[in-house]
Design an enzyme around this catalytic site. Structure first.
Site, PDB file in Angstrom:
ATOM      1  N   LYS A 107      19.564  15.462 -41.596  1.00 54.53           N
ATOM      2  CA  LYS A 107      20.585  15.881 -42.572  1.00 54.53           C
ATOM      3  C   LYS A 107      21.521  14.716 -42.939  1.00 54.53           C
ATOM      4  O   LYS A 107      21.777  14.459 -44.103  1.00 54.53           O
ATOM      5  CB  LYS A 107      21.415  17.055 -42.011  1.00 54.53           C
TER       6      LYS A 107
ATOM      7  N   ARG B  54      27.070  26.988 -39.506  1.00 56.65           N
ATOM      8  CA  ARG B  54      26.135  27.023 -38.382  1.00 56.65           C
ATOM      9  C   ARG B  54      26.090  28.396 -37.738  1.00 56.65           C
ATOM     10  O   ARG B  54      25.368  28.577 -36.747  1.00 56.65           O
ATOM     11  CB  ARG B  54      26.541  25.996 -37.330  1.00 56.65           C
TER      12      ARG B  54
ATOM     13  N   ARG C 290      18.580   7.883 -31.594  1.00 56.52           N
ATOM     14  CA  ARG C 290      19.516   7.683 -32.722  1.00 56.52           C
ATOM     15  C   ARG C 290      20.605   6.672 -32.358  1.00 56.52           C
ATOM     16  O   ARG C 290      21.128   6.682 -31.254  1.00 56.52           O
ATOM     17  CB  ARG C 290      20.151   9.024 -33.089  1.00 56.52           C
TER      18      ARG C 290
ATOM     19  N   ARG D 152      25.582   8.245 -29.633  1.00 51.42           N
ATOM     20  CA  ARG D 152      26.481   9.386 -29.445  1.00 51.42           C
ATOM     21  C   ARG D 152      26.372   9.927 -28.019  1.00 51.42           C
ATOM     22  O   ARG D 152      25.271  10.018 -27.493  1.00 51.42           O
ATOM     23  CB  ARG D 152      26.133  10.497 -30.449  1.00 51.42           C
TER      24      ARG D 152
ATOM     25  N   ARG E 150      21.970  21.787 -27.350  1.00 47.38           N
ATOM     26  CA  ARG E 150      22.228  21.816 -28.797  1.00 47.38           C
ATOM     27  C   ARG E 150      21.097  22.513 -29.542  1.00 47.38           C
ATOM     28  O   ARG E 150      21.339  23.262 -30.501  1.00 47.38           O
ATOM     29  CB  ARG E 150      22.447  20.395 -29.315  1.00 47.38           C
TER      30      ARG E 150
HETATM   31  P1  ADP Z   1      20.915  15.175 -38.310  1.00 43.10           P
HETATM   32  O1  ADP Z   1      22.070  14.709 -39.180  1.00 43.10           O
HETATM   33  O2  ADP Z   1      20.140  16.303 -38.942  1.00 43.10           O
HETATM   34  O3  ADP Z   1      21.331  15.500 -36.900  1.00 43.10           O
HETATM   35  P2  ADP Z   1      20.007  12.410 -38.518  1.00 43.10           P
HETATM   36  O4  ADP Z   1      19.993  12.163 -39.995  1.00 43.10           O
HETATM   37  O5  ADP Z   1      21.130  11.790 -37.766  1.00 43.10           O
HETATM   38  O6  ADP Z   1      19.883  13.993 -38.193  1.00 43.10           O
HETATM   39  O7  ADP Z   1      18.605  11.902 -37.942  1.00 43.10           O
HETATM   40  C1  ADP Z   1      18.318  11.939 -36.541  1.00 43.10           C
HETATM   41  C2  ADP Z   1      17.546  10.687 -36.131  1.00 43.10           C
HETATM   42  O8  ADP Z   1      16.247  10.722 -36.725  1.00 43.10           O
HETATM   43  C3  ADP Z   1      18.198   9.372 -36.589  1.00 43.10           C
HETATM   44  O9  ADP Z   1      18.003   8.408 -35.588  1.00 43.10           O
HETATM   45  C4  ADP Z   1      17.430   9.016 -37.871  1.00 43.10           C
HETATM   46  O10 ADP Z   1      17.373   7.601 -38.078  1.00 43.10           O
HETATM   47  C5  ADP Z   1      16.041   9.577 -37.584  1.00 43.10           C
HETATM   48  N1  ADP Z   1      15.386  10.120 -38.792  1.00 43.10           N
HETATM   49  C6  ADP Z   1      15.964  10.844 -39.787  1.00 43.10           C
HETATM   50  N2  ADP Z   1      15.047  11.206 -40.712  1.00 43.10           N
HETATM   51  C7  ADP Z   1      13.844  10.698 -40.270  1.00 43.10           C
HETATM   52  C8  ADP Z   1      12.505  10.745 -40.780  1.00 43.10           C
HETATM   53  N3  ADP Z   1      12.210  11.369 -41.929  1.00 43.10           N
HETATM   54  N4  ADP Z   1      11.556  10.111 -40.063  1.00 43.10           N
HETATM   55  C9  ADP Z   1      11.843   9.476 -38.894  1.00 43.10           C
HETATM   56  N5  ADP Z   1      13.069   9.400 -38.366  1.00 43.10           N
HETATM   57  C10 ADP Z   1      14.070  10.011 -39.040  1.00 43.10           C
HETATM   58  P1  AMP Z   2      26.553  17.189 -35.645  1.00 46.60           P
HETATM   59  O1  AMP Z   2      27.183  15.853 -35.905  1.00 46.60           O
HETATM   60  O2  AMP Z   2      26.361  17.986 -36.894  1.00 46.60           O
HETATM   61  O3  AMP Z   2      25.299  17.080 -34.816  1.00 46.60           O
HETATM   62  O4  AMP Z   2      27.609  18.024 -34.766  1.00 46.60           O
HETATM   63  C1  AMP Z   2      28.035  17.556 -33.498  1.00 46.60           C
HETATM   64  C2  AMP Z   2      28.750  18.650 -32.724  1.00 46.60           C
HETATM   65  O5  AMP Z   2      29.934  19.058 -33.441  1.00 46.60           O
HETATM   66  C3  AMP Z   2      27.955  19.940 -32.537  1.00 46.60           C
HETATM   67  O6  AMP Z   2      27.078  19.878 -31.404  1.00 46.60           O
HETATM   68  C4  AMP Z   2      29.089  20.961 -32.329  1.00 46.60           C
HETATM   69  O7  AMP Z   2      29.653  20.848 -31.032  1.00 46.60           O
HETATM   70  C5  AMP Z   2      30.140  20.457 -33.326  1.00 46.60           C
HETATM   71  N1  AMP Z   2      29.965  21.072 -34.666  1.00 46.60           N
HETATM   72  C6  AMP Z   2      29.620  20.425 -35.821  1.00 46.60           C
HETATM   73  N2  AMP Z   2      29.555  21.288 -36.845  1.00 46.60           N
HETATM   74  C7  AMP Z   2      29.835  22.511 -36.340  1.00 46.60           C
HETATM   75  C8  AMP Z   2      29.900  23.831 -36.876  1.00 46.60           C
HETATM   76  N3  AMP Z   2      29.640  24.063 -38.190  1.00 46.60           N
HETATM   77  N4  AMP Z   2      30.219  24.863 -36.048  1.00 46.60           N
HETATM   78  C9  AMP Z   2      30.476  24.635 -34.744  1.00 46.60           C
HETATM   79  N5  AMP Z   2      30.415  23.437 -34.164  1.00 46.60           N
HETATM   80  C10 AMP Z   2      30.097  22.365 -34.940  1.00 46.60           C
END
Ligand code: ADP
Ligand code: AMP
Length: 216
Positions: free
Chosen positions: A13, A88, A127, A160, A171
């Site tokens: 995302k 969420r 990541r 992170r 998660r």
């Molecule tokens: P989210 O925001 O949904 O938690 P991220 O965008 O941070 O996910 O992506 C999670 C990890 O996967 C990151 O390390 C990113 O570089 C990698 N990633 C994202 N999209 C792809 C993809 N299409 N193919 C391979 N790796 C990806």
């Molecule tokens: P994310 O960066 O989207 O992976 O979110 C990191 C953490 O923030 C999650 O594991 C939750 O603890 C908190 N968080 C983010 N968005 C929400 C949401 N919409 N509702 C509740 N907790 C959230």
């Protein structure tokens, strides 16, 4: 255009949001980023959020909804927004509908990125994020040119604290139990679009872009 990106943690995302906001010129609103910033600054919100974020649990709805209500009321959201990581829970989605109607807005598109659970674990534990600009990398799937250095701003990359194997499990369970039921909520509204998030990053971006332009 008012857009929501849905999908489990690690679905891509944030990665896709960085690209799509460049193209569509709307603000990127990530509740996860908002909590991490508040935690870094040590504000009362950050102190409260930390209790949940550090355990991989969702932050309570009242807190999260308050942040989004305030953010969507700001003038830069007048021409659109991209919500990443919100809603969420069903309560958050219902609150969002209420907030949108108060502000005379509506959600145009919900894009769901689907990725298999085994792949999510590899994505999240690998990541890395830039401390300065927030750009997202992966040590294997999307590495920077120079190890631990951001390609865009030369900032330092970090991992992170909730991207450990143990917290990722919690998660993903939170996602299955509380967030996945939302897909039905948006499917019933007729605005849910599915994109296979396991494809190459550029392919996913191209498919989302086509959907948002009404070309697919
Ligand atoms: P989210 O925001 O949904 O938690 P991220 O965008 O941070 O996910 O992506 C999670 C990890 O996967 C990151 O390390 C990113 O570089 C990698 N990633 C994202 N999209 C792809 C993809 N299409 N193919 C391979 N790796 C990806
Ligand atoms: P994310 O960066 O989207 O992976 O979110 C990191 C953490 O923030 C999650 O594991 C939750 O603890 C908190 N968080 C983010 N968005 C929400 C949401 N919409 N509702 C509740 N907790 C959230």
């Amino acid at each position: 255009m008012n857009i929501i990106f849905m999908g489990p943690p690690g679905a891509g995302k944030g990665t896709q949001a960085e690209r799509i906001v460049d193209e569509f010129k709307v603000p990127h609103i990530s509740t996860g980023d908002a909590f991490r910033l508040a935690m870094k600054q040590g504000t009362p919100l950050g102190v409260e959020a930390k209790k949940y974020v550090d355990q991989g649990l969702l932050v309570p709805d009242e807190i999260t909804i308050g942040i989004v209500r305030e953010r969507l009321s700001q003038p830069d959201c007048d021409t659109g927004f991209l919500l990443d990581g919100f809603p969420r829970t069903i309560s958050q989605a219902e609150a969002l509908d209420q907030i949108a109607s108060e502000l005379n807005k509506k959600i145009d598109h919900v894009i769901n990125l689907s990725v298999d659970r085994n792949l999510l674990l590899a994505r999240l534990t690998g990541r890395r994020i830039c401390k300065s600009c927030g750009a997202t990398y992966h040590i294997l799937f999307n590495p920077p040119a120079q190890e631990l250095v951001c390609d865009k701003c030369s900032g330092e990359l970090y991992q992170r604290s909730d991207d450990t194997e143990e917290k990722v499990g919690t998660r993903l369970d939170e996602y299955i139990n509380k967030t996945a039921p939302l897909l039905e909520y948006y499917r019933n509204q007729g605005i849910l679009r599915e994109v296979n998030g396991e494809q190459e990053i550029n392919t996913v971006t191209a498919q989302i872009s086509s959907l948002l332009r009404g070309l697919a």
